[in-house]
Design an enzyme around this catalytic site. Structure first.
Site, PDB file in Angstrom:
ATOM      1  N   ARG A  77       0.837  -1.201   0.000  1.00 35.10           N
ATOM      2  CA  ARG A  77       0.000   0.000   0.000  1.00 35.10           C
ATOM      3  C   ARG A  77       0.878   1.260   0.000  1.00 35.10           C
ATOM      4  NH1 ARG A  77      -3.882   2.733   4.581  1.00 35.10           N
ATOM      5  NH2 ARG A  77      -4.959   4.137   3.150  1.00 35.10           N
ATOM      6  N   HIS A  78       0.404   2.278  -0.677  1.00 32.56           N
ATOM      7  CA  HIS A  78       1.126   3.553  -0.766  1.00 32.56           C
ATOM      8  C   HIS A  78       1.304   4.210   0.606  1.00 32.56           C
ATOM      9  CE1 HIS A  78      -2.548   5.838   0.057  1.00 32.56           C
ATOM     10  NE2 HIS A  78      -3.165   4.982  -0.749  1.00 32.56           N
ATOM     11  N   ARG A 112       0.155   8.961  -5.533  1.00 32.57           N
ATOM     12  CA  ARG A 112       0.574   8.418  -4.243  1.00 32.57           C
ATOM     13  C   ARG A 112       1.194   7.028  -4.398  1.00 32.57           C
ATOM     14  NH1 ARG A 112      -5.018   8.737  -4.563  1.00 32.57           N
ATOM     15  NH2 ARG A 112      -6.306   6.959  -3.940  1.00 32.57           N
ATOM     16  N   GLU A 130      -7.358   2.772  -7.040  1.00 24.72           N
ATOM     17  CA  GLU A 130      -8.330   2.506  -5.987  1.00 24.72           C
ATOM     18  C   GLU A 130      -9.752   2.534  -6.558  1.00 24.72           C
ATOM     19  OE1 GLU A 130      -9.364   0.938  -3.663  1.00 24.72           O
ATOM     20  OE2 GLU A 130      -8.321   1.786  -1.951  1.00 24.72           O
ATOM     21  N   HIS A 180      -3.451   0.287  -3.595  1.00 22.48           N
ATOM     22  CA  HIS A 180      -4.265   0.992  -2.614  1.00 22.48           C
ATOM     23  C   HIS A 180      -4.981  -0.024  -1.720  1.00 22.48           C
ATOM     24  CE1 HIS A 180      -3.746   4.558  -5.251  1.00 22.48           C
ATOM     25  NE2 HIS A 180      -3.750   3.630  -6.188  1.00 22.48           N
TER      26      HIS A 180
END
Length: 217
Positions: free
Chosen positions: A16-17, A66, A90, A158
């Site tokens: 995940r970012h 991101r 996302e 995401h």
């Protein structure tokens, strides 16, 4: 786990970012293109050092900023090129995007409650979770299939997309996906290829536990 080659089968690391300002505000990002905060950049740099030690063979990422900035930290250490794909974005959540958690509960209370019960819901008029898995999981599988037999793929994406992709690859029914729990910013989960398909080896891994902030974004 170590980075050595041992005939262990393929690995997929879903990362995940890093943190954004909207994560801190518990504001639903969805497909809105929000950049990392300075804290998020620092998280990505720190996590990249750990992931580089696992000697990844390939990196793919969502094309939202991101995620691209997070992936860039690992790419700079591994000297791997990053393949970007909008299918790893996302969940598009329509009218929910940009709202805080409290605003969503206030304005879309019934819809929110139905989603938390595991019912198929187009949050804010957006995508179903199964539709997110339909677009993201095949991309992950396509790149995993190109790995050497004991290779490692890093997928930078995401929270919501990672959860639905894990659920799909594990063969879980959609209403069970929420049971996987959220990912903290810049933490990751690892899937390993087994004799009967993919297995979840680690979930929400990192060196120190962090709060799960806005895990569907």
């Amino acid at each position: 786990m170590n980075g050595g080659r041992s005939g262990r089968g393929r690995r997929v690391i879903l990362w995940r970012h890093g943190q954004t300002s909207w994560n801190l505000e518990r504001r639903f990002q969805g497909s809105t293109d929000i950049e990392l905060s300075p804290t998020g950049t620092a998280q990505a740099r720190r996590a990249a050092r750990l992931l580089a030690s696992l000697k990844p063979d390939a990196i793919i990422a969502s094309d939202l900023r991101r995620a691209t900035a997070t992936a860039a930290e690992l790419a700079s250490l591994t000297r791997l090129d990053v393949s970007y794909d909008s299918a790893l974005r996302e969940t598009f959540a329509g009218a929910w995007q940009g709202l805080t958690h409290e605003e969503i509960v206030e304005r879309f209370g019934e819809q929110y409650a139905a989603w938390k019960r595991g019912e198929p819901v187009r949050r804010g008029g957006g995508e179903l979770e199964t539709e997110v898995a339909d677009r993201a999981a095949p991309v992950v599988l396509h790149h995993a299939e190109k790995l050497p037999d004991d290779g490692t793929l890093v997928v930078v994406s995401h929270g919501g997309t990672i959860r639905t992709t894990i659920g799909r690859l594990l063969g879980l029914e959609a209403h069970h996906w929420e049971g996987l729990g959220g990912l903290s910013n810049c933490c990751w989960s690892i899937l390993g290829e087994g004799a009967r398909g993919w297995r979840l080896l680690e979930h929400n891994a990192g060196t120190l536990p962090e709060p799960v902030l806005g895990d569907d974004d």
